[in-house]
Scaffold this active site. Structure first.
Site, PDB file in Angstrom:
ATOM      1  N   LYS A 122       0.808  -1.218   0.000  1.00  0.00           N
ATOM      2  CA  LYS A 122       0.000   0.000   0.000  1.00  0.00           C
ATOM      3  C   LYS A 122       0.842   1.270   0.000  1.00  0.00           C
ATOM      4  CE  LYS A 122      -2.142  -1.069   3.857  1.00  0.00           C
ATOM      5  NZ  LYS A 122      -1.604  -2.422   4.104  1.00  0.00           N
ATOM      6  N   ASN A 145      -3.395   6.042   6.187  1.00  0.00           N
ATOM      7  CA  ASN A 145      -2.572   5.171   7.028  1.00  0.00           C
ATOM      8  C   ASN A 145      -1.092   5.472   6.868  1.00  0.00           C
ATOM      9  OD1 ASN A 145      -2.557   2.957   8.906  1.00  0.00           O
ATOM     10  ND2 ASN A 145      -1.754   1.651   7.282  1.00  0.00           N
ATOM     11  N   HIS A 190      -3.786  -9.776  10.521  1.00  0.00           N
ATOM     12  CA  HIS A 190      -4.708  -9.257  11.536  1.00  0.00           C
ATOM     13  C   HIS A 190      -5.815 -10.243  11.889  1.00  0.00           C
ATOM     14  CE1 HIS A 190      -2.651  -5.485  11.036  1.00  0.00           C
ATOM     15  NE2 HIS A 190      -3.056  -5.355   9.798  1.00  0.00           N
TER      16      HIS A 190
END
Length: 444
Positions: A122, A145, A190
């Site tokens: 990303k 982010n 996650h």
């Protein structure tokens, strides 16, 4: 009535006083809105700023169960706090709306947005996207982010926003309307927060919800958008945006049009070429000049701790990919640097695997890894996956051992497949440690 005016009539709680939480408080104060600030930590990181700059703000610290979150009309929650947290879930059940700073931005922003998510890559994609737009003359707000908190960017003057969005941020985002959006890839990450891969994947797909153009990886079915009309694919082969070979040279190609040689992209590795294709696809609605891409690609030297070449010593290259904090990122790192069927990589891996399934690494270890050096909390679990594994207790020992086994033409790669928090404050500190000892090898 504008949304900001509506907010002035609400009882607002800002939950979490980290970077995004403090940014949210600042933004609300700038618009004459006084929220209640709540944080479970008694020594919340933004507390000093609040006491110095907004002592009138009500602050509640400690046990969330005593904070009565249900008193609010709106909770603006930090991404690190899960919606499933007991007190948050109770507030939602009682009818309180819970959003994040990205959703607040989306409800107010009027400028075009490019949005990027995925398990890996990303930061590189949004950074390169922003550089191309800047090269074309746009004033770009790069955030989410990465970098500056989004609400801090909103009060500045920008032509376009490029957002990196984590799954945590996408949990509370529903109003964002990107011109182009992508899920770059999906791999296990996650899973300590989600009810399995399907839940994690569904959360990532929130980015497509209102987008005009959905960009997806042809090689990763988990990224395929379902409800979007305009879809564009990227991949090494046979995609809308892909790589082609002409006269022995590799080129970037967009919608059957050959653009320019991939050698214009200075960062190494096939995964970086795929990232570049995603950038070209994301920017296709802007109809930019080919020369703009060439110049930006030529100047982009990559990000720290993302498959970063630290040094070369005795024809052995040392790569720092400390940001490879999950299995998918580790695989991408190995594949991008592997030399065909030769086992040319000495891999340093380990840390906190966060409950991930490491078994998918086995074929890549078998094919490409000369030695596997394991450290950290899940070192033993990783070491079981390869007959060539070795256990160490420190990064210094790992680099020294890797250097002992490395021959001319080999690569020493830090791609941990795990988070760093069992041994380091963050992945940057881990990467810096690796780089320090790699450079020490060169100095010796």
């Amino acid at each position: 009535m504008t949304y900001l005016k509506q907010l002035k009539e609400l009882n607002i709680i800002v939950l979490g006083l980290g970077v995004s939480g403090l940014s949210t408080v600042r933004f609300l104060l700038q618009n004459n809105i006084n929220p209640i600030v709540i944080d479970s930590r008694l020594n919340a990181p933004g507390l000093d700023w609040l006491q110095a700059n907004a002592p009138e703000i009500e602050v509640k610290l400690g046990d969330l169960s005593k904070s009565n979150l249900s008193q609010a009309n709106l909770i603006i929650i930090s991404p690190g706090i899960a919606l499933a947290q007991t007190d948050v879930a109770l507030a939602i059940t009682s009818g309180v709306e819970v959003i994040g700073d990205i959703e607040l931005f989306a409800r107010i922003n009027t400028k075009p947005v490019i949005a990027v998510t995925g398990s890996n890559g990303k930061s590189s994609v949004v950074t390169l996207t922003a550089k191309v737009l800047e090269k074309a003359g746009f004033k770009v707000g790069l955030g989410g982010n990465i970098g500056t908190p989004i609400l801090d960017l909103l009060v500045q003057s920008h032509d376009v926003f490029v957002l990196e969005l984590s799954s945590f941020q996408l949990e509370t985002t529903s109003s964002l309307k990107p011109v182009s959006a992508t899920v770059l890839n999906i791999s296990e990450d996650h899973l300590d927060r989600y009810d399995g891969m399907a839940h994690y994947t569904q959360t990532k797909h929130n980015i497509y919800e209102n987008c005009e153009n959905a960009i997806y990886s042809l090689d990763d079915k988990e990224t395929y958008p379902i409800k979007v009309n305009n879809k564009l694919s990227f991949a090494a082969d046979n995609a809308d945006f892909c790589l082609v070979t002409q006269n022995g040279q590799s080129y970037f190609s967009a919608l059957d049009k050959v653009l320019f040689e991939t050698s214009n992209l200075k960062v190494e590795g096939k995964h970086n070429q795929l990232n570049a294709l995603a950038v070209i696809a994301l920017l296709s609605p802007w109809n930019l000049e080919t020369e703009t891409f060439k110049q930006a690609f030529n100047e982009f030297l990559g990000l720290d701790h993302r498959c970063q070449l630290v040094c070369s010593h005795q024809n052995v290259k040392y790569f720092n990919d400390s940001k490879a904090t999950n299995v998918g990122a580790c695989i991408a790192s190995i594949e991008s640097l592997a030399a065909g069927s030769n086992k040319n990589i000495i891999l340093i891996a380990g840390g906190d695997g966060k409950g991930a399934d490491f078994s998918t690494l086995v074929p890549y270890f078998d094919k490409h890894i000369k030695k596997l050096i394991c450290l950290g909390k899940d070192a033993h679990q990783l070491a079981k996956l390869s007959d060539s594994s070795l256990l160490v207790s420190s990064m210094e020992d790992a680099v020294n051992l890797a250097s002992e086994h490395a021959l001319s033409g080999d690569i020493v790669l830090l791609a941990p497949a795990c988070s760093s928090l069992d041994m380091y404050p963050n992945f940057m500190a881990r990467g810096d440690d690796f780089s320090h000892f790699a450079l020490q090898q060169k100095a010796n």
